[in-house]
Motif scaffolding. Structure first.
Motif, PDB file in Angstrom:
ATOM      1  N   LEU A 141      61.651  -8.645 -37.153  1.00 20.25           N
ATOM      2  CA  LEU A 141      62.930  -7.969 -36.942  1.00 20.25           C
ATOM      3  C   LEU A 141      63.221  -7.941 -35.446  1.00 20.25           C
ATOM      4  CD1 LEU A 141      62.562  -4.910 -39.361  1.00 20.25           C
ATOM      5  CD2 LEU A 141      63.686  -7.102 -39.814  1.00 20.25           C
ATOM      6  N   LEU A 142      64.376  -8.446 -35.042  1.00 19.05           N
ATOM      7  CA  LEU A 142      64.781  -8.450 -33.635  1.00 19.05           C
ATOM      8  C   LEU A 142      65.712  -7.270 -33.414  1.00 19.05           C
ATOM      9  CD1 LEU A 142      64.488 -10.096 -31.008  1.00 19.05           C
ATOM     10  CD2 LEU A 142      66.579 -11.318 -31.646  1.00 19.05           C
ATOM     11  N   ARG A 143      65.268  -6.310 -32.603  1.00 14.84           N
ATOM     12  CA  ARG A 143      66.020  -5.078 -32.378  1.00 14.84           C
ATOM     13  C   ARG A 143      66.567  -5.022 -30.952  1.00 14.84           C
ATOM     14  NH1 ARG A 143      65.000  -1.438 -36.529  1.00 14.84           N
ATOM     15  NH2 ARG A 143      63.186  -1.950 -37.850  1.00 14.84           N
ATOM     16  N   ALA A 144      67.691  -4.340 -30.785  1.00 16.82           N
ATOM     17  CA  ALA A 144      68.312  -4.186 -29.468  1.00 16.82           C
ATOM     18  C   ALA A 144      67.505  -3.203 -28.626  1.00 16.82           C
ATOM     19  CB  ALA A 144      69.747  -3.698 -29.607  1.00 16.82           C
ATOM     20  N   PRO A 145      67.039  -3.609 -27.436  1.00 14.05           N
ATOM     21  CA  PRO A 145      66.268  -2.691 -26.598  1.00 14.05           C
ATOM     22  C   PRO A 145      67.132  -1.673 -25.863  1.00 14.05           C
ATOM     23  CG  PRO A 145      66.501  -4.798 -25.506  1.00 14.05           C
ATOM     24  CD  PRO A 145      67.126  -4.955 -26.856  1.00 14.05           C
ATOM     25  N   PHE A 146      68.431  -1.900 -25.827  1.00 13.20           N
ATOM     26  CA  PHE A 146      69.355  -0.968 -25.180  1.00 13.20           C
ATOM     27  C   PHE A 146      70.735  -1.161 -25.800  1.00 13.20           C
ATOM     28  CE2 PHE A 146      68.987  -4.811 -22.572  1.00 13.20           C
ATOM     29  CZ  PHE A 146      70.295  -5.242 -22.512  1.00 13.20           C
ATOM     30  N   PRO A 147      71.605  -0.166 -25.705  1.00  9.81           N
ATOM     31  CA  PRO A 147      72.955  -0.338 -26.249  1.00  9.81           C
ATOM     32  C   PRO A 147      73.738  -1.345 -25.424  1.00  9.81           C
ATOM     33  CG  PRO A 147      72.783   1.737 -25.058  1.00  9.81           C
ATOM     34  CD  PRO A 147      71.397   1.184 -25.141  1.00  9.81           C
ATOM     35  N   GLY A 148      74.504  -2.175 -26.084  1.00  6.11           N
ATOM     36  CA  GLY A 148      75.251  -3.192 -25.346  1.00  6.11           C
ATOM     37  C   GLY A 148      76.136  -4.019 -26.253  1.00  6.11           C
ATOM     38  N   ARG A 149      76.484  -5.185 -25.752  1.00  7.74           N
ATOM     39  CA  ARG A 149      77.400  -6.087 -26.462  1.00  7.74           C
ATOM     40  C   ARG A 149      76.742  -7.457 -26.605  1.00  7.74           C
ATOM     41  NH1 ARG A 149      82.859  -5.691 -27.224  1.00  7.74           N
ATOM     42  NH2 ARG A 149      82.973  -3.943 -25.757  1.00  7.74           N
ATOM     43  N   ILE A 150      76.950  -8.071 -27.775  1.00  9.26           N
ATOM     44  CA  ILE A 150      76.437  -9.417 -28.005  1.00  9.26           C
ATOM     45  C   ILE A 150      77.308 -10.384 -27.216  1.00  9.26           C
ATOM     46  CG2 ILE A 150      75.873 -11.170 -29.703  1.00  9.26           C
ATOM     47  CD1 ILE A 150      74.233  -8.606 -29.924  1.00  9.26           C
ATOM     48  N   ALA A 151      76.731 -10.976 -26.166  1.00  9.17           N
ATOM     49  CA  ALA A 151      77.497 -11.877 -25.310  1.00  9.17           C
ATOM     50  C   ALA A 151      77.580 -13.275 -25.897  1.00  9.17           C
ATOM     51  CB  ALA A 151      76.879 -11.931 -23.912  1.00  9.17           C
ATOM     52  N   ARG A 152      76.456 -13.752 -26.500  1.00 13.34           N
ATOM     53  CA  ARG A 152      76.463 -15.119 -27.018  1.00 13.34           C
ATOM     54  C   ARG A 152      75.327 -15.301 -28.021  1.00 13.34           C
ATOM     55  NH1 ARG A 152      76.317 -19.732 -22.632  1.00 13.34           N
ATOM     56  NH2 ARG A 152      78.205 -18.594 -22.063  1.00 13.34           N
ATOM     57  N   LYS A 153      75.604 -16.048 -29.066  1.00 13.28           N
ATOM     58  CA  LYS A 153      74.571 -16.475 -30.015  1.00 13.28           C
ATOM     59  C   LYS A 153      74.140 -17.880 -29.630  1.00 13.28           C
ATOM     60  CE  LYS A 153      75.258 -15.623 -34.371  1.00 13.28           C
ATOM     61  NZ  LYS A 153      75.881 -15.522 -35.711  1.00 13.28           N
ATOM     62  N   LEU A 154      72.833 -18.073 -29.506  1.00 14.19           N
ATOM     63  CA  LEU A 154      72.297 -19.333 -29.007  1.00 14.19           C
ATOM     64  C   LEU A 154      71.788 -20.252 -30.107  1.00 14.19           C
ATOM     65  CD1 LEU A 154      70.345 -17.916 -25.935  1.00 14.19           C
ATOM     66  CD2 LEU A 154      72.678 -18.808 -26.001  1.00 14.19           C
ATOM     67  N   VAL A 155      71.655 -19.750 -31.323  1.00 13.09           N
ATOM     68  CA  VAL A 155      71.186 -20.577 -32.439  1.00 13.09           C
ATOM     69  C   VAL A 155      72.088 -20.332 -33.637  1.00 13.09           C
ATOM     70  CG1 VAL A 155      68.792 -20.560 -31.638  1.00 13.09           C
ATOM     71  CG2 VAL A 155      69.571 -18.802 -33.245  1.00 13.09           C
ATOM     72  N   GLU A 156      72.021 -21.244 -34.573  1.00  8.95           N
ATOM     73  CA  GLU A 156      72.804 -21.111 -35.798  1.00  8.95           C
ATOM     74  C   GLU A 156      72.058 -20.243 -36.807  1.00  8.95           C
ATOM     75  OE1 GLU A 156      75.805 -22.237 -36.155  1.00  8.95           O
ATOM     76  OE2 GLU A 156      75.852 -23.310 -34.229  1.00  8.95           O
ATOM     77  N   ASP A 157      72.802 -19.712 -37.761  1.00  9.99           N
ATOM     78  CA  ASP A 157      72.182 -18.957 -38.849  1.00  9.99           C
ATOM     79  C   ASP A 157      71.219 -19.857 -39.635  1.00  9.99           C
ATOM     80  OD1 ASP A 157      73.723 -16.869 -38.049  1.00  9.99           O
ATOM     81  OD2 ASP A 157      75.238 -17.103 -39.625  1.00  9.99           O
ATOM     82  N   TYR A 158      70.113 -19.244 -40.085  1.00 15.45           N
ATOM     83  CA  TYR A 158      69.092 -19.918 -40.905  1.00 15.45           C
ATOM     84  C   TYR A 158      68.352 -21.010 -40.131  1.00 15.45           C
ATOM     85  CZ  TYR A 158      71.875 -17.519 -44.399  1.00 15.45           C
ATOM     86  OH  TYR A 158      72.565 -16.573 -45.099  1.00 15.45           O
ATOM     87  N   ALA A 159      68.393 -20.942 -38.820  1.00 15.34           N
ATOM     88  CA  ALA A 159      67.674 -21.937 -38.017  1.00 15.34           C
ATOM     89  C   ALA A 159      66.197 -21.576 -37.942  1.00 15.34           C
ATOM     90  CB  ALA A 159      68.265 -22.006 -36.613  1.00 15.34           C
ATOM     91  N   ASN A 160      65.357 -22.574 -37.808  1.00 16.01           N
ATOM     92  CA  ASN A 160      63.933 -22.363 -37.549  1.00 16.01           C
ATOM     93  C   ASN A 160      63.736 -22.232 -36.042  1.00 16.01           C
ATOM     94  OD1 ASN A 160      62.419 -22.614 -40.182  1.00 16.01           O
ATOM     95  ND2 ASN A 160      63.600 -24.532 -40.240  1.00 16.01           N
ATOM     96  N   VAL A 161      63.110 -21.149 -35.616  1.00 14.39           N
ATOM     97  CA  VAL A 161      62.940 -20.882 -34.189  1.00 14.39           C
ATOM     98  C   VAL A 161      61.461 -20.691 -33.878  1.00 14.39           C
ATOM     99  CG1 VAL A 161      65.233 -19.866 -33.938  1.00 14.39           C
ATOM    100  CG2 VAL A 161      63.293 -18.403 -34.523  1.00 14.39           C
ATOM    101  N   GLN A 162      61.120 -20.958 -32.633  1.00 20.43           N
ATOM    102  CA  GLN A 162      59.771 -20.751 -32.153  1.00 20.43           C
ATOM    103  C   GLN A 162      59.664 -19.391 -31.475  1.00 20.43           C
ATOM    104  OE1 GLN A 162      57.326 -22.989 -32.828  1.00 20.43           O
ATOM    105  NE2 GLN A 162      58.905 -24.144 -33.932  1.00 20.43           N
ATOM    106  N   ALA A 163      58.452 -18.903 -31.353  1.00 26.73           N
ATOM    107  CA  ALA A 163      58.223 -17.658 -30.639  1.00 26.73           C
ATOM    108  C   ALA A 163      58.689 -17.804 -29.192  1.00 26.73           C
ATOM    109  CB  ALA A 163      56.739 -17.290 -30.693  1.00 26.73           C
ATOM    110  N   LYS A 164      59.338 -16.772 -28.664  1.00 25.10           N
ATOM    111  CA  LYS A 164      59.872 -16.720 -27.296  1.00 25.10           C
ATOM    112  C   LYS A 164      61.112 -17.582 -27.096  1.00 25.10           C
ATOM    113  CE  LYS A 164      56.217 -14.289 -26.132  1.00 25.10           C
ATOM    114  NZ  LYS A 164      56.297 -12.832 -25.853  1.00 25.10           N
ATOM    115  N   GLN A 165      61.621 -18.206 -28.149  1.00 24.19           N
ATOM    116  CA  GLN A 165      62.838 -19.003 -28.016  1.00 24.19           C
ATOM    117  C   GLN A 165      64.056 -18.078 -28.057  1.00 24.19           C
ATOM    118  OE1 GLN A 165      63.387 -22.011 -31.047  1.00 24.19           O
ATOM    119  NE2 GLN A 165      65.564 -22.283 -30.534  1.00 24.19           N
ATOM    120  N   PRO A 166      64.902 -18.067 -27.006  1.00 22.09           N
ATOM    121  CA  PRO A 166      66.073 -17.190 -27.008  1.00 22.09           C
ATOM    122  C   PRO A 166      67.015 -17.516 -28.170  1.00 22.09           C
ATOM    123  CG  PRO A 166      65.643 -18.020 -24.797  1.00 22.09           C
ATOM    124  CD  PRO A 166      64.773 -18.809 -25.727  1.00 22.09           C
TER     125      PRO A 166
END
Length: 362
Positions: free
Chosen positions: A160-185
């Protein structure tokens, strides 16, 4: 006979013209008076009233984080979109947790088995049926199993990726349902509300200010403004929030961060360009006289001087000066001038003693 009379008649007509030319040649030539030239004038002692230092920069969020999972996997849910405001702790994305849940179940079973073994060894030790070394081995096995379970629990939580502080989503860097590696933004989260601008201050400007222990010690009330390029007529009050104490080895500049609150009626976002405008306080001019560096003239054979304007005669006179520290656009005058003197700051290399000039209106 007739031709001879014509020659005499022509000579009689040309003779007065020759006398006129000879008489004109004998008159002394008159030297043309120089024409008054327009020059831009500067009033000594008023440099700080109109001098504003400008340093280019770009707007950024006070807090910005490239959010990434601590574990690898396939994204199964990303409930946020670009531009959304989120609270602290809000779920931004989820990975498929099944593999990690299975690993946690295995780690829990190993922990339970190690705990049961330790309890048996502990009872046996009380009956003196096992040695202390055997009990220590069982204890260490239990501790290793408990550590493994904690690690498995954390892996499940990290899906689960949680927001560490209140803010605004500036940009999504990957598509939905993508396979990602650890530490990959996977997305960028920026704080909303307060913004900042980072600028680089040349060392020639930096050296003239009083050192402080931290940004909190910088006096309030400094005339610092952030000017957005697309909003040139809406300067925004700002304050210094951080500064570097070491110059960049390449540019020889110091990074300064100023924070500001964007106006409510307009939309100011990270990435916009602009500049920080700083007008030094008038008090800083009380003990020193500063003039534009281009006003000072010096040759190899003479000391530095400026062209002093005389209002009564409308001419300029060279005035020797003693100069001090030099910045990018101004120089300190230690002696030779007084507040209120007016000096030429344009065309100074083509002026001469007593040359007539008049003020150039802006």
């Amino acid at each position: 006979m007739e031709q001879k009379r014509n020659r005499f008649r022509i000579a009689g007509l040309l003779w007065p013209l020759v006398l006129v030319l000879v008489a004109c040649g004998e008159q002394p030539s008159q030297k043309a008076e120089p024409v008054s030239r327009p020059v831009k004038l500067f009033t000594v002692g008023e440099v700080h009233r109109g001098q504003t230092l400008r340093f280019p920069g770009s707007v950024s969020a006070v807090k910005q984080s490239e959010m990434a999972f601590e574990v690898s996997g396939r994204i199964v849910d990303m409930p946020v979109t670009e531009g959304d405001l989120v609270k602290k702790g809000a779920i931004l994305a989820k990975l498929d947790p099944r593999d990690y849940e299975a690993e946690r179940a295995r780690a829990r079973a190993e922990r339970n088995a190690a705990r049961a073994d330790f309890n048996r060894y502990n009872q046996a030790y009380k009956s003196k049926a096992v040695t202390p070394q055997q009990l220590d081995i069982a204890r260490r096995a239990l501790e290793v199993a408990e550590a493994g379970l904690q690690q498995a629990d954390k892996a499940v939580e990290d899906t689960l990726l949680r927001a560490p502080f209140p803010g605004r989503i500036a940009r999504k860097l990957v598509e939905d349902y993508a396979n990602v590696q650890a530490k990959q933004p996977v997305l960028i989260l920026q704080s909303d509300g307060a913004l900042e601008m980072k600028v680089n201050i040349p060392e020639s400007d930096w050296v003239g200010y009083r050192p402080v222990e931290s940004a909190a010690d910088i006096e309030e009330g400094l005339d610092i403004k952030v000017v957005i390029s697309s909003l040139p007529d809406r300067p925004i009050p700002a304050r210094i929030t951080a500064f570097s104490s070491k110059a960049d080895p390449v540019t020889r500049t110091f990074e300064v961060t100023v924070g500001f609150e964007p106006p409510e009626a307009v939309s100011v976002s990270p990435g916009m360009t602009g500049h920080v405008a700083y007008t030094p306080p008038l008090e800083s001019a009380q003990d020193e006289l500063l003039v534009p560096a281009g006003a000072v003239v010096a040759t190899a054979e003479s000391a530095p001087f400026v062209w002093l304007f005389d209002q009564a005669s409308g001419t300029v006179t060279d005035r020797p000066v003693e100069i001090g520290k030099l910045s990018d656009n101004s120089v300190q005058v230690l002696s030779g001038l007084e507040k209120g003197d007016r000096i030429a700051i344009s065309g100074v290399h083509s002026l001469t003693e007593g040359f007539p000039v008049h003020p150039l209106e802006d």
